[in-house]
Design an enzyme around this catalytic site. Structure first.
Site, PDB file in Angstrom:
ATOM      1  N   GLY A  90      24.965  21.599  26.485  1.00 50.88           N
ATOM      2  CA  GLY A  90      26.310  21.320  25.976  1.00 50.88           C
ATOM      3  C   GLY A  90      26.852  22.345  24.998  1.00 50.88           C
ATOM      4  O   GLY A  90      27.950  22.164  24.464  1.00 50.88           O
ATOM      5  N   GLN A  91      26.098  23.436  24.762  1.00 51.63           N
ATOM      6  CA  GLN A  91      26.621  24.457  23.839  1.00 51.63           C
ATOM      7  C   GLN A  91      27.893  25.058  24.433  1.00 51.63           C
ATOM      8  O   GLN A  91      27.988  25.196  25.661  1.00 51.63           O
ATOM      9  CB  GLN A  91      25.567  25.552  23.630  1.00 51.63           C
ATOM     10  N   PRO A  92      28.858  25.440  23.559  1.00 51.07           N
ATOM     11  CA  PRO A  92      30.157  25.908  24.077  1.00 51.07           C
ATOM     12  C   PRO A  92      30.039  26.942  25.199  1.00 51.07           C
ATOM     13  O   PRO A  92      30.719  26.840  26.212  1.00 51.07           O
ATOM     14  CB  PRO A  92      30.836  26.477  22.836  1.00 51.07           C
TER      15      PRO A  92
ATOM     16  N   LEU B   5      27.872  27.291  27.387  1.00 53.62           N
ATOM     17  CA  LEU B   5      27.227  26.797  28.613  1.00 53.62           C
ATOM     18  C   LEU B   5      28.099  25.790  29.364  1.00 53.62           C
ATOM     19  O   LEU B   5      27.804  25.416  30.491  1.00 53.62           O
ATOM     20  CB  LEU B   5      25.886  26.117  28.270  1.00 53.62           C
TER      21      LEU B   5
END
Ligand SMILES: Nc1nc2c(ncn2[C@@H]2O[C@H](COP(=O)(O)OP(=O)(O)OP(=O)(O)O)[C@@H](O)[C@H]2O)c(=O)[nH]1
Ligand SMILES: [Mg+2]
Length: 217
Positions: free
Chosen positions: A92-94, A96
């Protein structure tokens, strides 16, 4: 003429045989659904996946202290009643989040996980969720929103989170919001059982055609 008749009977018998075999395979096979687990980083998606494995199978999921931020894809398979669920858990990292849409077309439903104990990140979750729901490849996909980390005293209730997210705007989408804890398992069975029920009846499932997986012995 005799030869033609013989061939006809033979092919008829072979035909019967094929139909019979197919029916037997069908009787023992199970419906398989693909469920995408989305949400911003640190919401608790992978912890949820590991909890799902331990709740629904004999396998012990990874303990929380061994879970690292997801960069690729984690896959988890469980069985609920007579249904196979394949979960796809993405990072969920920006940087990704652009990968998420590659999985939309084949997903029967979405689980969107939110850290209910972190109001400073609600805005980020809300806009990520809105973007997911706007995507045309997810049309008609049932949505289960999880207000995670209910074991923490500072977490907000499912109702408070629903007010913040303004889920009424979802119109025709079939959705539910459930308060859960991926640590102690609170609410997880209720959420998953709801999801199975709606996926079985959803138009999207009709459209995708639930894949029939092989019988497990
Ligand atoms: N107290 C509490 N902590 C949780 C819960 N679920 C997850 N956590 C913690 O939240 C942090 C992030 O959990 P992850 O499962 O790695 O989050 P994620 O959404 O997969 O994060 P990304 O892979 O980066 O997208 C970890 O420190 C977990 O131990 C929960 O239900 N309660
Ligand atoms: Mg993860």
């Amino acid at each position: 003429m005799e030869i033609e008749l013989f061939e006809c009977e033979l092919s008829y018998r072979v035909g019967c045989c094929k139909v019979f075999l197919f029916d037997v395979k069908y009787m023992f096979s199970k419906t398989e659904f693909h469920v995408l687990i989305l949400g911003i980083d640190k919401a608790g998606k992978t912890t949820l996946l590991e909890k799902l494995k331990s709740v629904y199978s004999n396998l012990e999921g990874l303990p929380p202290d061994r879970i690292v931020p997801t960069v690729g894809l984690n896959i988890g398979r469980i069985e609920v009643s007579n249904t196979k669920l394949v979960f796809w858990d993405l990072g969920g990292q920006p940087g990704l989040r652009s990968i998420w849409e590659k999985y939309y077309e084949e997903a029967h439903a979405i689980i969107f996980v939110i850290d209910a104990a972190c109001p400073s990140r609600f805005e980020d979750s809300k806009s990520a969720l809105e973007k997911v729901l706007r995507h045309e490849d997810l049309q008609g996909a049932p949505l289960l929103v999880l207000a995670n980390k209910q074991d923490l005293a500072e977490s907000v209730s499912a109702e408070e989170l629903a007010r913040y997210l303004d889920l009424k705007k979802l119109d025709e989408r079939v959705y539910m919001l459930e308060a859960v804890s991926s640590y102690d398992g609170l609410g997880i069975k209720e959420g998953v059982e709801w999801l199975v029920e709606v996926m079985e009846r959803s138009k999207r499932t009709e459209m995708l055609g639930a894949r029939i997986g092989p019988a497990s012995v």
